[in-house]
Design an enzyme around this catalytic site. Structure first.
Site, PDB file in Angstrom:
ATOM      1  CG  ASP A 156      40.087 -55.842  -8.063  1.00 27.68           C
ATOM      2  OD1 ASP A 156      39.915 -55.441  -6.893  1.00 27.68           O
ATOM      3  OD2 ASP A 156      41.023 -55.453  -8.772  1.00 27.68           O
ATOM      4  CG  ASP A 357      41.152 -54.033  -2.386  1.00 25.67           C
ATOM      5  OD1 ASP A 357      40.432 -54.058  -3.412  1.00 25.67           O
ATOM      6  OD2 ASP A 357      42.345 -54.385  -2.389  1.00 25.67           O
TER       7      ASP A 357
END
Length: 477
Positions: A156, A357
């Site tokens: 992440d 992201d």
């Protein structure tokens, strides 16, 4: 208007197709590209295979093992489809996870800019850290402890804390590997409440002098446990004294993973803790949907590609974990989309901006930018039969009768000049197995733009935090 004139001038000078702006290229600019419909449908029919069991992904040949800072990266669908039996179901579940991720990022930035802060005595209340393990799409296999116990971890780029499910497991969700038991590790050391690592947590508690952490999410998911120092193993490389969360109570949609490897820009992320050991650089190449192949995650300057095109990483002090980039324009078919660059700007009050992201699937754009991009794409596809919208996608096509179609190029234009032209498969994606394809962008509910992982697939993305740049390409990987 001045920005559009400058962009037109730049586009006339560009000669590369794919990623342009940093080096010489031989071929002229191309405004349209081909999308192989039948190949796309065939790829998305691939199911998680028992023959490609999760432990097979941890095997390395000698050449891979010697590349100590490069690891295999797989999509979560390669491990498990959950309760789904078809692609449409998997896509719908992915979009549900995606909606939660986007709400969390928006909430996190909004809370930060409104001055919301948490105190130690608030322990037990919700915190939105941007760490959405339950909807993370890509997994890497690393060793935890000494001797190393190999676990799948979600990567992440939008969060910092590294955590793993731990024994004794008061409450744990199902995972494919045995739950990590710190009692069997010679290098597991608890962290006291006054330590630097504990103080750096966004949310911390203290019990009998031991540092506690807790993270809760919009959808009711959470992880709770103790903070500790531990050794992590990547290939043949051991990284000692990494601060990790040892989660004894965990709940949520964390299918296929034992925890999370935070790669954000904060001090407690794995990258932040590596410091000079990695030269401040890491990167990844995300495997395409429906593929049995694997992508890669690398650390260190040895993995930085020669000839990549770079744009600056922007820093938002209210959301230091997130990587902001200077997107200033959109291009369809070689023609600039009429959108003011102010739509994408990170303001002086730290609102808006563009985040890249790994945990968000579909790129979100402010409504004005999305509608202008969509309308430009529709204008370039007037010869393709339309279909009804699907879920968050309002622009879809019935391509069941086609082998190959020609679609206009879609490009991002970044500050400083680089242009990233996406492969067609990264913006026109299948949503079922009968030939319905949709334009894979969506409007944002706020001023925040997010470049999602569907648009990043097959492109090597490199973060050079030491010098403040993010790079693309130069070739598909």
């Amino acid at each position: 208007m001045e920005a559009l004139v400058a962009l037109v001038t730049l586009l006339e000078a560009l000669q590369a197709f794919g990623v342009a702006g940093g080096g010489a290229a031989a071929s002229p600019a191309i405004d349209f590209q081909h999308l192989n419909i039948q190949e796309s449908i065939l790829n998305m029919k691939i199911q998680p295979s028992e023959a490609m069991g999760h432990r097979q992904f941890s095997k390395m040949d000698d050449q891979e093992a010697n590349r100590k800072w490069r690891l295999k990266l797989i999509h979560r669908d390669a491990l498990s489809a959950g309760s789904c039996t078809g692609y449409r179901c998997r896509l719908e579940e992915r979009l549900k996870r995606d909606a939660t991720r986007v709400r969390s990022l928006n909430h996190r930035v909004t809370a930060a800019t409104s001055g919301v802060r948490y105190r130690v005595d608030d322990f037990g209340s919700d915190i939105l850290s941007g760490m959405e393990e339950g909807i993370g799409e890509y997994l890497v296999r690393i060793g935890i402890g000494s001797p190393p116990i190999y676990q799948y971890m979600v990567i992440d780029s939008g969060s910092d804390i590294v955590w793993v499910q731990c024994q004794p497991c008061t409450q744990c969700y199902q995972q494919p590997d045995p739950v990590f038991d710190p009692a069997n590790s010679a290098t597991f050391t608890g962290v006291d409440c006054g330590s630097t690592a504990c103080i750096q947590l966004e949310k911390a508690g203290c019990y009998n002098g031991q540092c506690l952490y807790e993270v809760m999410y919009d959808d009711g998911s959470y992880t709770k446990g103790t903070l500790a120092m531990e050794t992590l193993t990547f290939g043949r490389t051991m990284v000692r004294n990494v601060a990790i969360g040892c989660g004894n109570m965990n709940h949520g949609l964390f299918v296929g993973a034992s925890g999370l490897l935070g790669l954000g820009g904060g001090s407690l992320s794995f990258i932040g803790q590596l410091g000079g050991q990695s030269g401040g650089a890491f990167g990844y190449c995300l495997v395409s949907r429906g593929s049995n192949a694997h992508g890669s995650l690398f650390f260190g300057r040895d993995g930085v590609p020669v000839g990549a095109v770079w744009t600056s990483i922007l820093h938002n002090p209210r959301a230091p974990s997130l990587y902001y980039v200077g997107l200033v324009g959109l291009i369809v078919g070689g023609v600039p989309v009429p959108v003011a660059e102010d739509v994408f700007r990170l303001t002086e009050s730290w609102d808006g901006g563009v985040v890249i992201d790994t945990g968000t699937a579909v790129t979100r754009l402010p409504v004005r930018a999305y509608e202008a991009l969509r309308d430009a794409f529709i204008a370039g596809t007037t010869g393709l039969p339309r279909a009804s919208g699907v879920s968050i996608f309002d622009t879809c096509y019935d391509l069941s009768g086609f082998e190959v179609v020609l679609v206009p190029t879609v490009s991002f234009y970044f500050s400083g000049g680089p242009v990233l032209t996406l492969p067609a498969r990264n913006f026109l994606i299948p949503v079922d197995d009968v030939g319905t394809f949709c334009f894979a962008f969506a409007p944002s509910s706020s001023g925040l733009s997010i470049i999602g992982n569907i648009q990043q697939e097959g492109i090597q993305v490199t973060f050079d935090g030491a010098n403040g740049f993010v790079g693309f390409g130069p070739n598909s990987c």
